[in-house]
Design a protein around this motif. Structure first.
Motif, short mmCIF file in Angstrom:
data_model
loop_
_atom_site.label_atom_id
_atom_site.label_comp_id
_atom_site.label_asym_id
_atom_site.label_seq_id
_atom_site.Cartn_x
_atom_site.Cartn_y
_atom_site.Cartn_z
N GLY A 232 -2.15 3.90 36.15
CA GLY A 232 -2.60 4.30 34.83
C GLY A 232 -1.66 5.26 34.12
N ALA A 233 -0.59 5.68 34.78
CA ALA A 233 0.41 6.53 34.12
C ALA A 233 1.19 5.68 33.12
CB ALA A 233 1.34 7.16 35.14
N PHE A 234 1.61 6.30 32.04
CA PHE A 234 2.29 5.53 31.00
C PHE A 234 3.39 6.33 30.34
CE2 PHE A 234 -1.21 7.71 28.93
CZ PHE A 234 -0.62 8.24 27.81
N GLY A 235 4.27 5.60 29.70
CA GLY A 235 5.32 6.18 28.88
C GLY A 235 5.36 5.45 27.56
N VAL A 236 5.82 6.14 26.52
CA VAL A 236 5.85 5.56 25.17
C VAL A 236 7.26 5.70 24.62
CG1 VAL A 236 4.95 5.70 22.83
CG2 VAL A 236 3.43 6.09 24.77
N GLY A 237 7.71 4.63 23.98
CA GLY A 237 8.99 4.66 23.29
C GLY A 237 8.85 4.04 21.92
N THR A 238 9.67 4.46 20.98
CA THR A 238 9.63 3.92 19.62
C THR A 238 11.04 3.51 19.19
OG1 THR A 238 9.89 6.12 18.67
CG2 THR A 238 7.64 5.32 18.98
N THR A 239 11.06 2.72 18.15
CA THR A 239 12.35 2.29 17.62
C THR A 239 13.08 3.48 17.00
OG1 THR A 239 11.14 1.67 15.63
CG2 THR A 239 11.73 -0.10 17.13
N THR A 240 14.38 3.45 17.12
CA THR A 240 15.19 4.48 16.47
C THR A 240 15.64 4.01 15.08
OG1 THR A 240 17.15 3.60 17.58
CG2 THR A 240 16.01 5.43 18.63
N THR A 241 15.68 2.69 14.90
CA THR A 241 16.06 2.12 13.61
C THR A 241 15.01 1.08 13.23
OG1 THR A 241 18.40 2.39 14.10
CG2 THR A 241 17.81 0.87 12.31
N GLY A 242 14.44 1.23 12.04
CA GLY A 242 13.41 0.31 11.61
C GLY A 242 13.96 -0.91 10.90
N VAL A 243 13.05 -1.73 10.43
CA VAL A 243 13.42 -2.90 9.63
C VAL A 243 12.63 -2.84 8.32
CG1 VAL A 243 13.89 -4.29 11.68
CG2 VAL A 243 11.63 -4.41 10.60
N GLU A 244 13.07 -3.63 7.37
CA GLU A 244 12.34 -3.71 6.10
C GLU A 244 11.30 -4.82 6.17
OE1 GLU A 244 12.86 -1.46 3.97
OE2 GLU A 244 14.82 -0.70 4.59
N LEU A 245 10.19 -4.56 5.46
CA LEU A 245 9.22 -5.63 5.24
C LEU A 245 9.42 -6.10 3.81
CD1 LEU A 245 5.70 -5.93 6.65
CD2 LEU A 245 6.08 -6.56 4.27
N ILE A 246 9.76 -7.35 3.66
CA ILE A 246 10.24 -7.89 2.38
C ILE A 246 9.08 -8.11 1.42
CG2 ILE A 246 11.52 -9.75 1.28
CD1 ILE A 246 13.13 -7.89 3.16
N ALA A 247 9.30 -7.72 0.16
CA ALA A 247 8.30 -7.95 -0.89
C ALA A 247 8.22 -9.43 -1.21
CB ALA A 247 8.67 -7.16 -2.14
N ALA A 248 7.01 -9.92 -1.37
CA ALA A 248 6.79 -11.33 -1.71
C ALA A 248 5.77 -11.37 -2.85
CB ALA A 248 6.28 -12.11 -0.51
N ALA A 249 6.23 -11.69 -4.08
CA ALA A 249 5.35 -11.77 -5.24
C ALA A 249 4.86 -13.21 -5.39
CB ALA A 249 6.08 -11.34 -6.50
N ALA A 250 3.54 -13.36 -5.59
CA ALA A 250 2.97 -14.71 -5.73
C ALA A 250 1.63 -14.60 -6.44
CB ALA A 250 2.81 -15.36 -4.36
N LEU A 251 1.27 -15.69 -7.11
CA LEU A 251 -0.04 -15.71 -7.78
C LEU A 251 -0.65 -17.09 -7.65
CD1 LEU A 251 0.26 -17.48 -10.60
CD2 LEU A 251 1.24 -15.36 -11.47
N ASP A 252 -1.93 -17.10 -7.97
CA ASP A 252 -2.66 -18.37 -8.02
C ASP A 252 -3.64 -18.27 -9.19
OD1 ASP A 252 -3.39 -20.97 -7.03
OD2 ASP A 252 -5.26 -20.06 -6.32
N VAL A 253 -3.93 -19.37 -9.82
CA VAL A 253 -4.93 -19.43 -10.90
C VAL A 253 -6.16 -20.11 -10.33
CG1 VAL A 253 -5.47 -20.27 -13.21
CG2 VAL A 253 -3.15 -19.49 -12.68
N ASP A 254 -7.27 -19.41 -10.41
CA ASP A 254 -8.49 -19.94 -9.79
C ASP A 254 -8.94 -21.25 -10.43
OD1 ASP A 254 -8.87 -18.17 -7.78
OD2 ASP A 254 -10.51 -17.05 -8.73
N GLN A 255 -8.84 -21.35 -11.81
CA GLN A 255 -9.34 -22.53 -12.50
C GLN A 255 -8.29 -23.65 -12.47
OE1 GLN A 255 -9.27 -19.47 -13.82
NE2 GLN A 255 -11.46 -18.91 -13.62
N SER A 256 -8.79 -24.84 -12.48
CA SER A 256 -7.87 -25.97 -12.47
C SER A 256 -7.34 -26.29 -13.87
CB SER A 256 -8.56 -27.22 -11.91
OG SER A 256 -9.70 -27.56 -12.70
N GLY A 257 -7.94 -25.70 -14.93
CA GLY A 257 -7.47 -25.96 -16.29
C GLY A 257 -8.07 -25.00 -17.29
N ILE A 258 -7.59 -25.09 -18.55
CA ILE A 258 -8.15 -24.31 -19.66
C ILE A 258 -8.98 -25.29 -20.48
CG2 ILE A 258 -7.61 -22.88 -21.67
CD1 ILE A 258 -4.88 -22.30 -20.36
N ASP A 259 -10.29 -25.17 -20.42
CA ASP A 259 -11.19 -26.17 -21.00
C ASP A 259 -11.83 -25.60 -22.27
OD1 ASP A 259 -12.92 -28.19 -21.56
OD2 ASP A 259 -14.08 -28.03 -19.69
#
Length: 577
Positions: A428-455
């Protein structure tokens, strides 16, 4: 006749001489035969003739005698004694007057005796007897398995004897002379009385101290005692330990001595007790009693350590948009356990935004913190090679939600994503290590239109929708705040008839036709600031766009259709949360 004889003797030999001769005859064992001749003087003729005397003697067997020795071979001395249980050889040379073979006999007391027709013996304490030896030749005998005399010397008595059939004889006892003479010196074995691990319970690679106490009964000279601590129960007085842990020496002149030696463990070592064995010998290479006395030292459990933590292989994470399968991200690390990699039980991990509260100990939240249990973590096959290996590689896997905080653009470019890994052993003994250099999480822009048309429903030519607006709901499907652009791909058409796209109006709120913003012609897109924030969970983040239509009076009847395109625009000024 008697008178005549007496008269003749009186005339011929004095009586004193006769008695002297008789006495001599008795003393030396000679026998004289007298034959007296008497003469009749009156007749002038002999009465007896002359005779002879036979001389005899019985000579007893004579014993052989020493011409060289006796002496010890080699000499025993105060500084070169014979070990109890060891052997000592005696040497001598003798002559036998009758050229008989002889025997060398050595006893522990003056009790040597000859035996007719055979080898001599000691009636008391026998040491050794040689074989039959030719007269004038050297003879040896060896006292094997020397008994403890109780002291540090033992006297001896040597004889040379023949094996005469009826009159076997030995010399008087001889004890030799000088260093080679009696007594011989005896060395006693030292004794182990106590062995302890005085500095115990160490981590792998630690240094242990062994304390040994020994006794020695010899007091004539100071004795050097050699101590060997062995990792296995295999030792010899000349070659010492098969597996040597440590050695020490100490000097003793009777009584007891205590000394210590140290050895250092070589990691990795499993946490458990390890038996070792103590041996001693003195400066005459005499192995001690109680040799092989055993005790143990203890390697304690130590927590693993973590190195080389890497998030997603060092590559930036590119999440998928909402509705698509979530992208997989991994944490890898080297887990080192100095009790051996076989001591490792499992691992857990976290992938987290560098601004997350408590960092690697953050609370699970798909927005900024991913916690992976032992189920999501596994040891890489073949990375732990055996008991001499302390390292194993672990990999933990999760999936990243579409709305996770981006760090490459927007508000959070000063942050990044990191990973931590916890290695856990079977205690049950443990050790912890972490990254010394991180990475980027890339932005992703997206949309959806709920309606299938303009009626716009059903209308008459020359009329408009008034404030009865059609609605389109724009949903943020990415991980950034967004705006949208709208563009009419073409005019609404019914066969060869059409309604211009500019007859449509839009607004961010409900409006009456004529007060909205005209939709541009099909060749122009319009940027609309819909103010849709970055999502922080799976709940839809939306904004509505309202639409109206006015028909010219010349509009021909029919069913009209057209296409309007909504395109996402990353809102750099929007709410990045």
């Amino acid at each position: 006749m008697s008178k005549k004889i007496k008269k003749q003797i009186k005339k011929s030999m004095p009586l004193l001489i006769i008695f002297s001769l008789l006495w001599s005859t008795m003393a030396i064992g000679l026998v004289f035969n007298f034959d007296f001749s008497f003469y009749d003087l009156s007749l002038n003729r002999p009465e007896a003739l002359a005779d002879v005397a036979t001389t005899t003697v019985s000579v007893l067997n004579a014993s052989p005698y020493f011409t060289v020795g006796p002496f010890e071979q080699p000499f025993s001395t105060n500084t070169s004694p014979i070990n109890v249980g060891g052997d000592i050889t005696f040497t001598a040379k003798a002559q036998d007057p009758e050229l008989d073979n002889y025997y060398l006999l050595v006893c522990g007391d003056d009790t040597g005796q000859a035996n007719n027709g055979g080898a001599p013996s000691c009636t008391g304490e026998p040491f050794c007897v040689s074989g039959a030896t030719g007269t004038g030749a050297s003879s040896t005998c060896t006292y094997t398995g020397i008994s403890d005399p109780g002291g540090e010397t033992d006297v001896w008595y040597a004889y040379v004897c023949d094996a005469h059939a009826t009159e076997a004889a030995c010399t008087l006892a001889s004890q030799g002379s000088g260093d080679g003479g009696s007594p011989f010196y005896v060395n006693h074995a030292p004794t182990i009385s106590l062995v302890t691990t005085s500095d115990n319970n160490k981590a792998p690679g630690g240094t242990f101290t062994v304390q040994i106490t020994a006794t020695d009964t010899d007091v004539n000279l100071a004795d050097t005692i050699y101590f060997d601590i062995c990792g296995t129960n295999s030792w010899a007085s000349t070659t010492h330990c098969a597996v040597q842990l440590c050695q020490a020496t100490s000097t003793i002149q009777g009584g007891a001595t205590t000394t210590t030696c140290q050895f250092t463990d070589t990691a990795p070592t499993p946490d458990q007790n390890y038996t070792y064995f103590a041996y001693i010998r003195d400066w005459h290479d005499f192995a001690g009693t109680n040799n092989g006395t055993s005790t143990y030292y203890t390697i304690v459990n130590v927590a693993p350590s973590i190195t080389s933590v890497m998030l997603h292989g060092g590559i930036n994470i590119e999440p998928n948009i909402k509705g698509a399968a979530e992208v997989t991200a991994t944490t890898t690390a080297v887990v080192t356990d100095n009790n051996g990699c076989a001591d490792l039980a499992n691992a857990t991990s976290s992938i987290y935004w560098s601004n997350a509260t408590n960092l690697e100990n953050c609370t699970a939240d798909d927005n900024n913190c991913y916690q992976m249990t032992t189920v999501e973590c596994a040891q890489t096959s073949g990375s732990c090679t055996g008991v001499t290996d302390s390292n194993a590689i672990y990999i933990c896997t999760t999936t990243i939600a579409f709305h996770a905080v981006p760090t490459d653009v927007g508000t959070w470019t000063a942050t990044n994503w990191l990973a931590g890994l916890k290695g856990i052993d079977n205690n049950g003994a443990f050790g912890v290590g972490t990254t010394t250099t991180g990475v980027e999480l890339i932005a992703a822009a997206a949309l959806d239109v709920d309606q299938s048309g303009i009626d716009y429903g059903t209308m008459n030519a020359g009329n408009d929708t008034g404030d009865n607006n059609a609605t389109t709901t724009i949903v943020n499907y990415g991980n950034t705040p967004i705006d949208t652009t709208v563009q009419a791909q073409d005019d609404m058409k019914s066969g060869s008839y059409f309604i211009l796209a500019t007859q449509q109006e839009w607004s961010l709120t409900n409006f009456t036709w004529g007060t909205g913003t005209d939709l541009a012609s099909s060749s122009v897109s319009i940027d609309i600031d819909v103010l849709i924030n970055r999502p922080t969970n799976q709940t839809d983040v939306t904004d509505d766009l309202y639409w109206g239509l006015g028909l010219p009076v010349t509009t021909h009847s029919g069913d009209y259709t057209g296409t309007t395109t909504f395109s996402v625009v990353m809102d750099m000024d929007g709410n990045w949360n």
